[in-house]
Structure formats: C-alpha cells, structure tokens
Design a protein around this motif. Structure first.
Motif, short mmCIF file in Angstrom:
data_model
loop_
_atom_site.label_atom_id
_atom_site.label_comp_id
_atom_site.label_asym_id
_atom_site.label_seq_id
_atom_site.Cartn_x
_atom_site.Cartn_y
_atom_site.Cartn_z
N GLY A 11 0.81 -1.20 0.00
CA GLY A 11 0.00 0.00 0.00
C GLY A 11 0.85 1.25 0.00
O GLY A 11 2.08 1.20 0.08
N GLY A 12 0.19 2.40 -0.12
CA GLY A 12 0.89 3.67 -0.11
C GLY A 12 1.42 4.06 -1.47
O GLY A 12 1.17 3.39 -2.47
N PRO A 13 2.20 5.15 -1.54
CA PRO A 13 2.81 5.57 -2.81
C PRO A 13 3.78 4.50 -3.31
O PRO A 13 4.27 3.68 -2.52
CB PRO A 13 3.57 6.85 -2.42
CG PRO A 13 2.98 7.28 -1.11
CD PRO A 13 2.53 6.05 -0.43
N PRO A 14 4.09 4.47 -4.59
CA PRO A 14 5.04 3.49 -5.12
C PRO A 14 6.37 3.55 -4.38
O PRO A 14 6.91 4.63 -4.13
CB PRO A 14 5.18 3.89 -6.59
CG PRO A 14 3.92 4.61 -6.91
CD PRO A 14 3.54 5.34 -5.66
N LEU A 15 6.90 2.39 -4.03
CA LEU A 15 8.13 2.34 -3.27
C LEU A 15 9.28 3.00 -4.02
O LEU A 15 10.14 3.66 -3.41
CB LEU A 15 8.49 0.89 -2.94
CG LEU A 15 9.77 0.66 -2.16
CD1 LEU A 15 9.75 1.39 -0.82
CD2 LEU A 15 10.02 -0.84 -1.95
N GLY A 16 9.33 2.84 -5.34
CA GLY A 16 10.41 3.46 -6.11
C GLY A 16 10.44 4.97 -5.94
O GLY A 16 11.51 5.57 -5.80
N HIS A 17 9.28 5.58 -5.96
CA HIS A 17 9.18 7.04 -5.77
C HIS A 17 9.65 7.41 -4.36
O HIS A 17 10.44 8.35 -4.18
CB HIS A 17 7.73 7.48 -5.98
CG HIS A 17 7.52 8.96 -5.83
ND1 HIS A 17 7.61 9.84 -6.89
CD2 HIS A 17 7.25 9.72 -4.73
CE1 HIS A 17 7.38 11.07 -6.46
NE2 HIS A 17 7.16 11.01 -5.15
N VAL A 18 9.17 6.69 -3.37
CA VAL A 18 9.52 6.98 -1.98
C VAL A 18 11.02 6.83 -1.74
O VAL A 18 11.66 7.68 -1.11
CB VAL A 18 8.73 6.06 -1.04
CG1 VAL A 18 9.28 6.12 0.37
CG2 VAL A 18 7.25 6.42 -1.06
N LEU A 19 11.59 5.74 -2.24
CA LEU A 19 13.02 5.49 -2.02
C LEU A 19 13.90 6.57 -2.62
O LEU A 19 14.83 7.06 -1.97
CB LEU A 19 13.40 4.13 -2.61
CG LEU A 19 13.16 2.90 -1.75
CD1 LEU A 19 13.57 1.65 -2.52
CD2 LEU A 19 13.94 3.00 -0.45
N SER A 20 13.62 6.96 -3.86
CA SER A 20 14.48 7.94 -4.51
C SER A 20 14.43 9.28 -3.80
O SER A 20 15.47 9.95 -3.64
CB SER A 20 14.09 8.10 -5.98
OG SER A 20 12.77 8.59 -6.11
N ARG A 21 13.25 9.69 -3.34
CA ARG A 21 13.13 10.98 -2.65
C ARG A 21 13.75 10.92 -1.25
O ARG A 21 14.36 11.90 -0.80
CB ARG A 21 11.67 11.39 -2.55
CG ARG A 21 11.12 12.15 -3.76
CD ARG A 21 11.14 11.33 -5.00
NE ARG A 21 10.63 12.04 -6.17
CZ ARG A 21 10.64 11.54 -7.40
NH1 ARG A 21 11.16 10.33 -7.62
NH2 ARG A 21 10.16 12.23 -8.40
N THR A 22 13.61 9.81 -0.57
CA THR A 22 14.19 9.69 0.76
C THR A 22 15.72 9.63 0.68
O THR A 22 16.43 10.26 1.47
CB THR A 22 13.65 8.44 1.48
OG1 THR A 22 12.22 8.48 1.49
CG2 THR A 22 14.15 8.37 2.91
N ALA A 23 16.22 8.86 -0.29
CA ALA A 23 17.67 8.71 -0.44
C ALA A 23 18.35 10.02 -0.82
O ALA A 23 19.56 10.19 -0.57
CB ALA A 23 17.97 7.64 -1.48
N ALA A 24 17.60 10.94 -1.42
CA ALA A 24 18.17 12.24 -1.77
C ALA A 24 18.36 13.12 -0.53
O ALA A 24 19.07 14.12 -0.58
CB ALA A 24 17.27 12.95 -2.77
N ARG A 25 17.72 12.73 0.60
CA ARG A 25 17.79 13.53 1.82
C ARG A 25 18.64 12.90 2.91
O ARG A 25 19.09 13.60 3.83
CB ARG A 25 16.37 13.73 2.39
CG ARG A 25 15.37 14.46 1.51
CD ARG A 25 15.88 15.82 1.08
NE ARG A 25 14.86 16.82 0.86
CZ ARG A 25 14.13 16.94 -0.25
NH1 ARG A 25 14.29 16.08 -1.24
NH2 ARG A 25 13.25 17.92 -0.38
#
Length: 462
Positions: A11-25
């Motif tokens: 569930g939730g937003p696509p993991l690929g989207h979440v991972l890339s944005r989190t890893a940038a921070r």
C-alpha cells in the motif's frame, strides 16, 4: 549524513518514488515487512545502505522489531508510507523519542475510534455502529435505516465493503466481509501490528452525494480528498484531489490532481478537513482526508489517514504543484526547516494535471466485462486515442506483468482485484477526466481476449 529507517509494507505511494526521494535527503535503511516489488528490487539495493526482510517469526512484537532495527542503524528518523504499518511505526517513534504521528495514531487507523472521536467533536459524518459479531450487525441493521455499508475497521482500498439493503442480507454480508479480510491477510493487505484486527468492523448509513452542486461538469465522483501534513501538531493542507465515481460498492477507480472546485467550495472542504485532523490529535505525519459532497453544501467525513494518499497521489502532486512531499516530510522529521504551503493550493496554481487510474474489469457503467482479457499495456498505449498533449504510463510495481489475465472484479475484494495502475499527465484536470473515460470504455475492446486454456479454475473466482 542523517540516517532514516524506512519501514515498507504493501500500500501507499510506489516504493520506487519513496526510495528515490528519501535517499536524496539521507542514508536509507529499508525494513521490508512485505516483499519488494520486482520492478524496484534493484533500485532498493542501489539506494539503500541496507535492506532487511525479517522472518515472520520475528514479527510478533513489531514495535520492538522496528525499535531494535532503528537503534542498530542509528536512525535519526523512522517513517512509513503504508497504512498497515502506521500504528507500529508511530509507537516505535514514541519509544525512540523521535517525531512521528504520535500516540493518537490509532484514531486515524481504526474506523471505530475515528468515528467516535469525530462524534465527540460534533463533526458531520454518517451515522454508524461498531460491530464485532453478526448479532451486533443484526442489531445495527434493525436500528439504522438501510441501505448500510459494512466496513472492516482496519481495512484500506475499499476491501471487505458490503452494502446491506435489507436486514435479510446481514448474514451473507457478515460472512463475505470476514472471508475477504482473511483472504486479504494472506495477500499482505492487512494490519501488521494490532492482533485480531481483521475481526473488527463498523457499519454506517449510506449518505447521498451530489456532484452537480459542487462541479461544473458531469463525470466527477461525489467526494474529494484533502492532502496535507501535520508538522509539530499543526495541520497544513496541501491540495485537493478529485475522483471519478466509485465502482460498486465503493471501490475507488481514479484520483485526479487538482480537484476542480470553486475557491469558496475548496475553502469549506479544507476547513472541515482541518477540524477532522485536529480532532484526532496527530503530531508529525502526512494526512489524507476523504470527504463526501452532498446537496446544498452538505459534507460528511469519510475517513482520515495518518499518512499521504496512496496510489499515485504523491507523484501527482509533485508533477502538478512541484512539491516533493516525501522529501519535505523527511526533512521535517530530521529537524530541518520546511516551508509548507500557507494554504491549500488551487487549480489556478497548478501546472497541468495528473491522474491515476486503477484498472478493474468493469466498464464505465459499472458493469463487469463480458469476457476475460489479458493485461497488455503496449496494446493500450498504441491504440487508445488520448487528447493532444496527454501522456499515459503504467506503474510497473503496482501492476500485473503484460500477458497476465485480468482478474474478475469482486465487489467485496475491492482493489485486491485490480490489474494495473496507470498514470496520465495532461494539460488540465478536465482532460484527465475525459481521457480516463475514453480509456475505461476502450479497455475491454483493445485488450487481447483470453484463450480458454489460459484461465485456471481458481482465477475465475478471484
């Protein structure tokens, strides 16, 4: 560099989207409570400092599991974007002394507690009863006027919804909803922390919406969602998402950013969402509040979640309004300054529009397809005529592989019987709506027919 423990579940937003944005921070350590989608497994290995998938035997105390992993990696923040892990992560953050949704997180997860809280605050919502047994449901059906909607208290994605049109339907609805919750648990779509959660239900009156009183053109659904965030206990609305009409009983078909409400209507919707979120007492988390729109300006709260909207809601907001909500929330949890919108963004501030469509084997009138079809995105993209400037893509991690048989739509199972998730970008929200209508009408014609030998007996009864 700061360290984040990201707890992944279905569930939730696509993991690929979440991972890339989190890893940038920050440095990311992934605790995977559900199997990683094959489409993002490689990216997870590249983007994450570690990926841990605990055995089922180690999940009996999920909060302790999260706490131990966070301590092992030296996490400065712990977060999840999955409905099913929200409560466990919130409690883990409390134990670790880290910012999170807070001790009230269960109020935004258990629909019984949520409705009782809103009732105490005098907020508008459908009349309801909590039910734990078939006898409870019979009593509620005798007390409340039909039609009624039976919901699992801890479900998501319209799973286990059953419409009860007369007291005679109580036994069948109760049995089917419990069966679906058990099936969903086997698929990983179930609460991960609260024991016996799949046995908790709520039943409520079905209120009548009115699209004409809120939208200038037909085709929209009679409800919207307010996307937002709570930071240090203060609610910040971000924008509104519109919907297409649901598929019976109330399975969501499409979300569209932005919702085309007038400024006055949007202000009234946001004001109710603020009251709903404030009543729940959340502290630091994304929010997603659904509101039913009725005649003469009436509104009813459907539900609020202590996380961002699922499907492609978060990527849509980034595309249309330029806000990376995932990255902004990560920054906030890490104690960095974040400039949240001063008020909910409007269609006038949008740059184009975007929408996500759940592919179900149901036509535009809500009727099941007459025959079985095979999911084939290249065939769809090559044949279906879209508006000038519109771009259609498929979310691979949330879709069946090309060549897979499209499941038969099961009203009780809701989104569990989806075949794919598609993303559409267009010049404006009206165009997204019309293109989706075109796409829905075309799917049962352009998708390849299934060869009888390709359908296994168990597939027919999905």
């Amino acid at each position: 560099m700061s360290t984040v423990l990201l707890v992944h579940a279905k569930g939730g937003p696509p993991l690929g989207h979440v991972l890339s944005r989190t890893a940038a921070r920050a440095e990311v350590h992934l605790l995977a409570l559900s199997a990683l989608p094959p489409a993002v497994a490689g990216a997870a290995r590249r983007l994450c400092a570690s990926v841990v998938t605990p055995a089922d035997a180690h999940r009996s105390d999920l909060v302790s599991l999260i706490v131990k992993r966070a301590e092992a990696v030296g996490a400065d923040a712990v977060l999840t974007f999955s409905e099913y892990a929200v409560v466990a992560v919130a409690e883990a953050c409390e134990a670790l002394g880290l910012p999170g949704a807070g001790g009230a997180s269960a109020l935004a997860r258990d629909k019984r507690l949520m409705r009782r809280t809103w009732q105490e605050h005098g907020l508008p919502q459908p009349e309801f009863r909590a039910v734990a047994t078939e006898a409870d449901l019979r009593d509620a059906a005798a007390d409340l006027p039909c039609p009624l909607l039976l919901k699992a208290a801890w479900s998501a994605g319209s799973t286990a919804h059953q419409i009860i049109r007369s007291p005679h339907e109580v036994s069948g609805a109760w049995r089917r909803s419990r069966e679906v919750m058990a099936e969903s648990a086997q698929l990983g779509f179930a609460e991960l922390h609260v024991a016996e959660a799949q046995g908790d239900f709520v039943v409520e009156r079905i209120v009548t919406g009115s699209v004409a009183d809120w939208f200038d053109e037909p085709g929209w659904g009679d409800y919207v969602s307010v996307e937002g965030v709570v930071a240090d206990g203060t609610f910040h609305p971000v924008c509104l998402s519109g919907r297409m009409p649901t598929v019976e009983p109330f399975t969501e078909r499409a979300g569209i950013t932005p919702a085309l409400l007038s400024p006055d209507a949007q202000d009234r919707v946001v004001a109710l969402a603020r009251e709903a979120v404030d009543a729940l007492g959340l502290r630091d988390c994304g929010t997603h509040t659904e509101i039913k729109l009725g005649a003469d300006g009436r509104m009813w709260l459907i539900e609020t979640a202590a996380r961002f909207g699922g499907a492609m809601t978060v990527p849509q907001i980034e595309e249309v309004f330029g806000l990376d909500l995932v990255g902004m929330l990560v920054d906030h949890l890490l104690g960095r300054p974040v400039e949240w919108p001063e008020q909910a963004l409007t269609p006038a501030q949008a740059h184009g529009a975007a929408g996500s469509l759940v592919v179900l084997a149901v036509d535009g009138r809500g009727q099941a397809w007459q025959d079985r079809r095979v999911w084939d995105f290249p065939a769809v993209s090559a044949v279906v005529p879209l508006s000038r400037g519109s771009e259609l893509s498929v979310v691979a991690e949330s879709s069946l592989a090309d060549g897979s048989v499209v499941p038969v739509y099961d009203p009780a199972a809701g989104a569990n019987t989806m075949a794919a998730l598609c993303l559409l970008s267009a010049t404006d929200a009206r165009t997204v709506l019309r293109d989706f209508e075109t796409l829905i009408d075309a799917l049962p014609r352009v998708l390849p027919a299934v060869r009888p030998s390709a359908v296994q007996p168990e597939e027919v009864s999905v």
